[in-house]
Design a protein around this motif. Structure first.
Motif, PDB file in Angstrom:
ATOM      1  N   THR A 376       5.454   1.914 -13.015  1.00 43.92           N
ATOM      2  CA  THR A 376       4.499   2.637 -12.196  1.00 43.92           C
ATOM      3  C   THR A 376       5.257   3.402 -11.117  1.00 43.92           C
ATOM      4  O   THR A 376       6.487   3.440 -11.112  1.00 43.92           O
ATOM      5  CB  THR A 376       3.471   1.662 -11.587  1.00 43.92           C
ATOM      6  OG1 THR A 376       2.477   2.393 -10.903  1.00 43.92           O
ATOM      7  CG2 THR A 376       4.152   0.675 -10.654  1.00 43.92           C
ATOM      8  N   ASP A 377       4.538   4.014 -10.181  1.00 45.63           N
ATOM      9  CA  ASP A 377       5.176   4.739  -9.089  1.00 45.63           C
ATOM     10  C   ASP A 377       5.795   3.726  -8.116  1.00 45.63           C
ATOM     11  O   ASP A 377       5.071   2.991  -7.442  1.00 45.63           O
ATOM     12  CB  ASP A 377       4.112   5.585  -8.364  1.00 45.63           C
ATOM     13  CG  ASP A 377       4.686   6.438  -7.236  1.00 45.63           C
ATOM     14  OD1 ASP A 377       5.717   6.042  -6.654  1.00 45.63           O
ATOM     15  OD2 ASP A 377       4.098   7.492  -6.924  1.00 45.63           O
ATOM     16  N   PRO A 378       7.134   3.666  -8.016  1.00 44.14           N
ATOM     17  CA  PRO A 378       7.742   2.646  -7.155  1.00 44.14           C
ATOM     18  C   PRO A 378       7.410   2.833  -5.685  1.00 44.14           C
ATOM     19  O   PRO A 378       7.364   1.849  -4.932  1.00 44.14           O
ATOM     20  CB  PRO A 378       9.251   2.812  -7.414  1.00 44.14           C
ATOM     21  CG  PRO A 378       9.416   4.167  -7.983  1.00 44.14           C
ATOM     22  CD  PRO A 378       8.153   4.472  -8.711  1.00 44.14           C
ATOM     23  N   VAL A 379       7.167   4.073  -5.255  1.00 41.36           N
ATOM     24  CA  VAL A 379       6.830   4.302  -3.849  1.00 41.36           C
ATOM     25  C   VAL A 379       5.457   3.706  -3.534  1.00 41.36           C
ATOM     26  O   VAL A 379       5.264   3.066  -2.499  1.00 41.36           O
ATOM     27  CB  VAL A 379       6.891   5.799  -3.502  1.00 41.36           C
ATOM     28  CG1 VAL A 379       6.394   6.045  -2.077  1.00 41.36           C
ATOM     29  CG2 VAL A 379       8.319   6.323  -3.652  1.00 41.36           C
ATOM     30  N   CYS A 380       4.481   3.918  -4.419  1.00 39.61           N
ATOM     31  CA  CYS A 380       3.159   3.300  -4.214  1.00 39.61           C
ATOM     32  C   CYS A 380       3.264   1.775  -4.199  1.00 39.61           C
ATOM     33  O   CYS A 380       2.633   1.107  -3.367  1.00 39.61           O
ATOM     34  CB  CYS A 380       2.196   3.731  -5.320  1.00 39.61           C
ATOM     35  SG  CYS A 380       1.534   5.397  -5.131  1.00 39.61           S
ATOM     36  N   LEU A 381       4.048   1.228  -5.099  1.00 41.19           N
ATOM     37  CA  LEU A 381       4.213  -0.222  -5.162  1.00 41.19           C
ATOM     38  C   LEU A 381       4.827  -0.749  -3.869  1.00 41.19           C
ATOM     39  O   LEU A 381       4.345  -1.726  -3.281  1.00 41.19           O
ATOM     40  CB  LEU A 381       5.086  -0.588  -6.359  1.00 41.19           C
ATOM     41  CG  LEU A 381       5.382  -2.072  -6.574  1.00 41.19           C
ATOM     42  CD1 LEU A 381       4.100  -2.864  -6.739  1.00 41.19           C
ATOM     43  CD2 LEU A 381       6.293  -2.249  -7.789  1.00 41.19           C
ATOM     44  N   GLY A 382       5.888  -0.093  -3.400  1.00 43.33           N
ATOM     45  CA  GLY A 382       6.511  -0.515  -2.150  1.00 43.33           C
ATOM     46  C   GLY A 382       5.581  -0.348  -0.962  1.00 43.33           C
ATOM     47  O   GLY A 382       5.523  -1.209  -0.070  1.00 43.33           O
ATOM     48  N   ALA A 383       4.833   0.754  -0.932  1.00 40.87           N
ATOM     49  CA  ALA A 383       3.885   0.972   0.162  1.00 40.87           C
ATOM     50  C   ALA A 383       2.812  -0.114   0.180  1.00 40.87           C
ATOM     51  O   ALA A 383       2.382  -0.563   1.249  1.00 40.87           O
ATOM     52  CB  ALA A 383       3.248   2.355   0.042  1.00 40.87           C
ATOM     53  N   ALA A 384       2.386  -0.559  -1.004  1.00 41.32           N
ATOM     54  CA  ALA A 384       1.390  -1.639  -1.066  1.00 41.32           C
ATOM     55  C   ALA A 384       1.948  -2.935  -0.491  1.00 41.32           C
ATOM     56  O   ALA A 384       1.219  -3.707   0.146  1.00 41.32           O
ATOM     57  CB  ALA A 384       0.929  -1.851  -2.502  1.00 41.32           C
ATOM     58  N   THR A 385       3.254  -3.186  -0.681  1.00 42.14           N
ATOM     59  CA  THR A 385       3.836  -4.397  -0.094  1.00 42.14           C
ATOM     60  C   THR A 385       3.856  -4.305   1.430  1.00 42.14           C
ATOM     61  O   THR A 385       3.750  -5.329   2.114  1.00 42.14           O
ATOM     62  CB  THR A 385       5.265  -4.662  -0.607  1.00 42.14           C
ATOM     63  OG1 THR A 385       6.177  -3.704  -0.081  1.00 42.14           O
ATOM     64  CG2 THR A 385       5.320  -4.672  -2.117  1.00 42.14           C
ATOM     65  N   PHE A 386       3.974  -3.089   1.986  1.00 43.28           N
ATOM     66  CA  PHE A 386       3.891  -2.950   3.445  1.00 43.28           C
ATOM     67  C   PHE A 386       2.491  -3.318   3.937  1.00 43.28           C
ATOM     68  O   PHE A 386       2.336  -3.917   5.004  1.00 43.28           O
ATOM     69  CB  PHE A 386       4.242  -1.527   3.873  1.00 43.28           C
ATOM     70  CG  PHE A 386       5.670  -1.125   3.589  1.00 43.28           C
ATOM     71  CD1 PHE A 386       6.696  -2.037   3.696  1.00 43.28           C
ATOM     72  CD2 PHE A 386       5.971   0.164   3.199  1.00 43.28           C
ATOM     73  CE1 PHE A 386       8.014  -1.674   3.434  1.00 43.28           C
ATOM     74  CE2 PHE A 386       7.277   0.539   2.935  1.00 43.28           C
ATOM     75  CZ  PHE A 386       8.313  -0.379   3.051  1.00 43.28           C
ATOM     76  N   ALA A 387       1.485  -2.941   3.156  1.00 43.78           N
ATOM     77  CA  ALA A 387       0.115  -3.318   3.516  1.00 43.78           C
ATOM     78  C   ALA A 387      -0.074  -4.827   3.438  1.00 43.78           C
ATOM     79  O   ALA A 387      -0.739  -5.436   4.285  1.00 43.78           O
ATOM     80  CB  ALA A 387      -0.880  -2.602   2.611  1.00 43.78           C
ATOM     81  N   LEU A 388       0.534  -5.443   2.422  1.00 48.80           N
ATOM     82  CA  LEU A 388       0.458  -6.902   2.302  1.00 48.80           C
ATOM     83  C   LEU A 388       1.152  -7.573   3.483  1.00 48.80           C
ATOM     84  O   LEU A 388       0.633  -8.536   4.069  1.00 48.80           O
ATOM     85  CB  LEU A 388       1.109  -7.334   0.984  1.00 48.80           C
ATOM     86  CG  LEU A 388       1.182  -8.838   0.723  1.00 48.80           C
ATOM     87  CD1 LEU A 388      -0.214  -9.441   0.713  1.00 48.80           C
ATOM     88  CD2 LEU A 388       1.899  -9.110  -0.586  1.00 48.80           C
TER      89      LEU A 388
END
Length: 416
Positions: A376-388
């Protein structure tokens, strides 16, 4: 800044949840071994995460000579996270469950004439609304939205301090987003987002030292040092794309000449192609995506101009990656983002050869150079971990319950 006991507890909670997401199901004993925390500390943190319904008990496993060990796993339906990848030519948004599985995607094209912050924010708001609708979830289940924006970002204030692709200076981006998005927001940079994605789920998983090279319109390097994300004193680490490769070279958007980005970013690749074949049908004026796609097809059909353009790009990229290998002595270098994904193995092969010519033998022997395996888009995945991470910071300390909802504009401190 000295970290408080609450910061440390948040980081430990985050690390335990990260391990549970990666290894579900797992036992408290395995979590203690993986995190280096005491079994008592892990048991307390697991209890908090159970109370928050972020994880769940899933049975027992036999242990040698002892009583069965209780197993825990992530409660995927316990909440939703949204990751936003703002780039120069698009806004891509993905919605994840708590297991960081993608439930919905949306993309908005960003035209060259739409560089005003309000216009970009409008695209983000539309795409965020789209993924929530697609997933069919209640808004209350969205724990937060991580937003990645290129350039230099102040996470504490939510200000995009400098984005050279749009000539943004001190844009209060999080305040603008708050006017349209009713979820907690956490702002950061794609270099950090990609590095975290690789550290959690990608090629850098388990690595103590790694470099994640982002190859898109912009170029940079996300750094993993000591097993954790390295941000630098002002959250500006990794601006490798704006280091000088050629003295008095091509003019860069940052105002300097000869930056790495001007030779290996999408625009730089277009210039490489134009110099090799000014009239080549592979070149699509003012359309980076179409040009890089055409180059990939040209390589597949053994087009000589495409081969030369990729070779020339890899010469520059290999020299730059060799510098990173010599400086950081990483276990792994990951080529990430859409240019690397599109050009794929042919680019990787050429880069490896070029790095071999420039890097010192000892650090090179310890370094693996790979393409990002994240589908998937690694930037979206990483950004979601910031939200977590931000959601865990927002957890109230009393009785392990969530604090009253607040509009959060700062992400948690990175885990130790």
């Amino acid at each position: 800044m000295k970290r408080t006991s609450r910061d440390i507890r948040t980081a430990n909670r985050y690390e335990v949840l990260r391990q549970i997401i990666a290894e579900s199901p797992t036992s408290r004993q395995e979590l203690a071994a993986a995190t280096g925390l005491s079994l008592a500390t892990v048991a307390t943190l697991v209890g908090e995460l159970l109370d928050l319904r972020m994880i769940t008990e899933v049975g027992f496993e036999d242990s040698a000579g002892g009583r069965p060990r209780g197993l825990v796993a992530v409660n995927a339906s316990g909440g939703a996270l949204i990751g936003v990848d703002i780039a120069e030519t698009y806004v891509h948004v993905e919605l994840f469950d708590l297991g960081l599985n993608v439930l919905a995607r949306a993309e908005e094209d960003v035209r060259a004439s739409e560089s005003l912050p309000e216009q970009v924010v409008g695209h983000v708001a539309t795409a965020v609304g789209s993924v929530v609708t697609q997933a069919g979830i209640e808004g209350a289940r969205v724990l937060g939205v991580g937003v990645s924006v290129p350039g230099q970002v102040d996470r504490a204030t939510g200000i995009a301090e400098y984005a050279p692709n749009w000539d943004w200076h001190d844009v209060p981006l999080l305040d603008l987003l708050t006017e349209h998005i009713a979820y907690p927001l956490y702002l950061d940079n794609p270099l950090r987002a990609s590095a975290v994605a690789e550290l959690w789920f990608g090629a850098a998983r388990g690595a103590g030292t790694a470099v994640v090279v982002n190859l898109g319109t912009g170029v940079g390097a996300g750094l993993v040092l000591g097993g954790g994300l390295h941000r630098g004193v002002s959250n500006s680490a990794g601006e490798w794309g704006h280091t000088t490769m050629v003295l008095d070279g091509r003019l860069c958007r940052c105002g300097n000449h000869g930056c790495v980005e001007t030779y290996v970013g999408a625009r730089g690749i277009m210039l490489n192609l134009r110099e090799i074949g000014p009239d080549s049908a592979l070149l699509h004026a003012d359309d980076q995506t179409a040009t890089i796609d055409a180059l990939a097809r040209g390589i597949a059909t053994d087009d000589p101009v495409a081969r030369r353009a990729v070779h020339e790009t890899a010469r520059y990229l290999g020299a730059g990656v060799a510098d990173l290998v010599n400086l950081f002595n990483p276990e792994i270098v990951v080529l990430s983002s859409w240019v690397a994904r599109t050009l794929g193995e042919p680019l990787l092969h050429e880069v490896r050869e070029a790095v071999t010519r420039h890097a010192l033998p000892r650090p090179l022997a310890a370094t693996e150079i790979v393409l990002s395996p994240i589908p998937t888009d690694p930037v979206c995945l990483g950004a979601a971990t910031f939200a977590l991470e931000g959601a865990l910071q927002a957890v109230g300390q009393k009785n392990g319950k969530r604090a009253a909802p607040v509009r959060s504009r700062t992400a948690a401190a990175p885990p130790s």
